[in-house]
Write an enzyme that holds these catalytic residues in place. Structure first.
Site, short mmCIF file in Angstrom:
data_model
loop_
_atom_site.label_atom_id
_atom_site.label_comp_id
_atom_site.label_asym_id
_atom_site.label_seq_id
_atom_site.Cartn_x
_atom_site.Cartn_y
_atom_site.Cartn_z
N GLU A 150 0.82 -1.22 0.00
CA GLU A 150 0.00 0.00 0.00
C GLU A 150 0.85 1.27 0.00
O GLU A 150 0.80 2.08 0.95
CB GLU A 150 -0.97 0.00 1.18
CG GLU A 150 -2.03 -1.08 1.04
CD GLU A 150 -3.19 -0.92 2.04
OE1 GLU A 150 -3.01 -0.29 3.09
OE2 GLU A 150 -4.28 -1.44 1.73
N GLU A 307 -6.67 -8.09 -0.71
CA GLU A 307 -7.10 -8.11 0.69
C GLU A 307 -8.57 -7.73 0.77
O GLU A 307 -9.06 -6.86 0.06
CB GLU A 307 -6.34 -7.06 1.52
CG GLU A 307 -4.87 -7.26 1.65
CD GLU A 307 -4.23 -6.15 2.49
OE1 GLU A 307 -4.95 -5.47 3.27
OE2 GLU A 307 -3.01 -5.94 2.35
C1 GLA Z 1 -4.22 -2.70 4.67
C2 GLA Z 1 -2.85 -3.29 4.79
C3 GLA Z 1 -2.79 -4.48 5.67
C4 GLA Z 1 -3.67 -4.31 6.87
C5 GLA Z 1 -5.07 -4.02 6.41
C6 GLA Z 1 -6.07 -3.90 7.53
O1 GLA Z 1 -4.90 -3.08 3.55
O2 GLA Z 1 -2.26 -3.60 3.55
O3 GLA Z 1 -1.45 -4.65 6.06
O4 GLA Z 1 -3.20 -3.26 7.64
O5 GLA Z 1 -5.05 -2.80 5.74
O6 GLA Z 1 -7.35 -3.62 7.04
#
Ligand code: GLA
Ligand code: ZN
Length: 676
Positions: A150, A307
């Site tokens: 991210e 995710e």
């Molecule tokens: C992000 C991050 C993860 C985690 C999630 C929690 O997407 O990439 O490492 O912190 O949020 O929702």
């Protein structure tokens, strides 16, 4: 296909066994089997473990994890760990930490915390990626690379300031050109030396994040920071590619995340992946739109759902549980819009720090007898049954929405006419209108080829870049339908106004002149009064936010304002031009109006809904070879049904094997994938 090592919809997610002991990992593996989990994203935040000091790299622990996963037949999406630098590195090389918006030099802490122009970060991140690739290039579990995590946030340190100056020199060539582009004659800002340039933040031109005295400066800083972070990504990408040219590389994006121009990023990714975290009250059409945007980043290529939470988040103000069936429904929604993976954050809950209350497949109780685990295991079994059927299937749309990060920056940085104007909200209003009518939509960048589409919608096309107006004009003249809105065609690339009357370069195409722009208070509205019915539109509708006061210069007036001193002036116009038409929507209408308008336009162009709409039931279609896969997603808690068109007679539901004719009943929160 992302990897021929795993020719099915990937099922798994972020997995952090470095946080617990081996016995726990054995339990995890046992339960992964039960849940049908076949891929684990590992090594996302392990830099400090991998590199305890300047010269030592320790990969044995990671190797043991990969080996163990491999023995259980689990593929690995291998991250590079560069989303958070080690504490020793921050102490030894302070250039790696950022300077924040308010000019504070950060110390070690948090994550996504490295300065993108830091020589230390760039050197050590690239080196780590290269060493990982060298070490694991032949590992049989390796199925994809996941660079960093991210990417996001900006830095305002002295290194970034210097790199910004270099970037500007390259972009503008001379200080004269820069002074013109930035309009520095305003407020006595003329620059005589490159080293007078400072980053725009709370210490200089900006306040509150999105307020600025100089839009052009703030805009360029966003372009520069997005590129600087992308450069970091690309260093790792190139280092990895040298060792594993065949393995797909991605980094996980965040949908409509404002700070990075993802269209520019996607050009350097083998496959797009993203993290989807809708909350209980997020409109499902906004999630759908975001999936479509992520699919659009690489011209319609399937993407990875990297995710999502199986149950709840921890970082929202109110972290509601996903109701029974909703995790499955939203997983299929991602697939319905082009995802070829369903992955979670996280596979097991951590027991410490800030994500211990974030949902996971395996919860703190540690066994499989939970609602969440059961739902995950059911989905895992279904995805296994789908085999490779849906992989690489495509969505074909005749309608597209233009989406542009730079335009968004410019719109939201603009001082006036209204703080309530939010680019994504306006885009979503148009998306929603098409979505509700089961018209497939692509989200495309402004440099896309428009010729594949019949309808192009460009909400708030405030910034018209060089060549764009000609391209739109050519599209219209050859028979396309183009629609844009209030506050469009106002500025060029550097946020300087195109003089001679709004909407600037779009003025001849739209056949209108916008003389003034009124901003309405949140509780105020005007009316769109139809001069005669259009499709299902008749009578009057509400509108608000902004009202362009326009004059027709050849365009047909379909509706007029119903109140205020501009009552009777045009609000909806259509300009026939060549073989096509250009629509102008001068205010922000209520949803019912947009549904009617876009429905009418689509019908008049022969663009039919995939299936006649039924409230709360989403419909999409993916195609592969001579097969079509029609997804029916019932977002209602109650059962519903849709009337199937003739072309779907005898289609079979992939999930149950049931054959359908005529009417398809779908349970509450249920899903059908009709193969034909
Ligand atoms: C992000 C991050 C993860 C985690 C999630 C929690 O997407 O990439 O490492 O912190 O949020 O929702
Ligand atoms: Zn910096």
């Amino acid at each position: 296909m992302i990897s021929d090592k795993l020719p099915k919809i990937w099922y798994g997610g972020d997995y952090n066994p470095e946080q617990w002991d081996e016995a726990t990992m054995e339990e995890d593996l046992r339960m992964f089997k039960l849940a049908g989990i076949d891929v684990a994203t590992v090594n996302v935040f392990s830099w400090a473990k991998l590199q305890p000091d300047e010269d030592t790299y320790r990969f044995e622990g990671l190797e043991a994890i990969l080996d163990r996963l491999h023995r259980e037949g689990i593929r690995v999406c291998l991250a590079t760990s560069t989303g958070a630098h080690p504490a020793w590195m921050a102490k030894r090389y302070p250039d790696i930490t950022r300077v924040d918006y308010n000019g504070m030099k950060r110390k070690f802490g948090g994550r996504h915390n490295s300065c993108p122009t830091s020589p230390t970060y760039r050197t050590y991140a690239e080196r780590l990626a290269s060493k990982l690739a060298e070490r694991f290039k032949d590992h049989p579990a390796l199925a994809a690379w996941h660079i960093s995590n991210e990417y996001g946030g900006y830095c305002y340190c002295d290194n970034c300031a210097e790199a910004f100056r270099v970037w500007l020199r390259k972009r503008y060539g001379s200080l004269d050109a820069l002074n013109r582009a930035w309009y520095t004659a305003f407020w006595g800002h003329t620059l005589y030396n490159w080293d007078e340039i400072v980053p725009p933040n709370g210490l200089s031109e900006e306040w509150g994040g999105y307020r600025t005295n100089f839009q052009s400066i703030s805009l360029d800083y966003r372009r520069f920071q997005s590129e600087a972070l992308l450069d970091c990504y690309r260093l790792e990408y190139d280092a990895i590619k040298r060792h594993t040219p065949e393995v797909a590389i991605t980094t996980n994006l965040m949908g409509t995340y404002p700070e990075l121009d993802y269209f520019a990023w996607a050009k350097h990714m083998d496959v797009v992946s993203w993290d989807s975290y809708p909350s209980l009250d997020t409109p499902v059409s906004l999630t759908a739109m975001t999936h479509d945007l992520m699919r659009g980043l690489k011209g319609g290529q399937p993407f990875m759902l990297m995710e999502q939470t199986p149950s709840q988040q921890n970082w929202q103000p109110y972290n509601s549980l996903k109701r029974p069936g909703v995790m499955r429904l939203w997983s299929y929604q991602a697939i319905a819009h082009g995802a070829d993976t369903v992955m979670f954050f996280q596979l097991r809950r951590s027991i410490g720090a800030c994500e211990k209350y974030h949902g996971a497949v395996i919860e703190h109780v540690g066994h499989e007898h939970t609602r969440v685990f059961r739902e995950c295991a059911e989905l895992g079994a279904e995805l296994a049954k789908l085999e490779d059927k849906l992989l690489d299937s495509r969505i074909s749309a005749k309608a597209a929405i233009l989406y542009d990060w730079e335009n968004r920056w410019a719109v939201e940085l603009s001082s006036g006419p209204s703080v309530a104007l939010k680019y994504v909200d306006e885009v979503h209003k148009y998306y929603d209108a098409l979505y509700k009518q089961n018209i497939p939509v692509d989200l495309i960048p402004v440099d896309a080829d428009l010729e594949n589409y019949d309808l192009i919608v460009a909400p708030v096309l405030y910034m018209v870049k060089p060549g764009m107006a000609d391209k739109i004009d050519a599209f219209v003249k050859r028979g396309g339908t183009f629609l844009t809105t209030f506050f469009s065609g106002i500025v060029g690339e550097t946020d300087l106004v195109t003089t001679g009357g709004y909407p600037g370069e779009l003025r001849p195409i739209m056949g209108i002149w916008a003389e003034e722009i009124d901003a309405l208070f949140p509780d105020a509205s005007n009316r769109i009064v139809m001069k005669e019915p259009f499709g299902q539109l008749a009578g009057a509708y509400s509108c608000g936010l902004l009202c362009d006061l326009i004059h027709s210069e050849g365009a047909e007036v379909l509706a007029e304002y119903g109140s205020d001193f501009y009552k009777g002036m045009p609000v909806i116009t259509r300009n026939r031009r060549g073989a096509g038409e250009a629509w102008y929507v001068a205010s922000s209408p209520e949803p019912a109006f947009l549904e009617g308008l876009l429905g009418g336009i689509c019908r008049s162009k022969g663009m039919e809904p995939l299936i006649a709409p039924s409230e709360g039931i989403e419909v999409t279609e993916r195609r592969k070879g001579d097969k079509t896969y029609t997804f029916l997603l019932n977002h209602n808690a109650e059962a519903g049904e849709v009337k199937l068109p003739e072309r779907l007679a005898g289609a079979t539901d992939l999930l149950t094997g049931r054959r359908f004719d005529g009417v398809a009943a779908i349970p509450g929160r249920g899903v059908l994938i009709l193969e034909k």
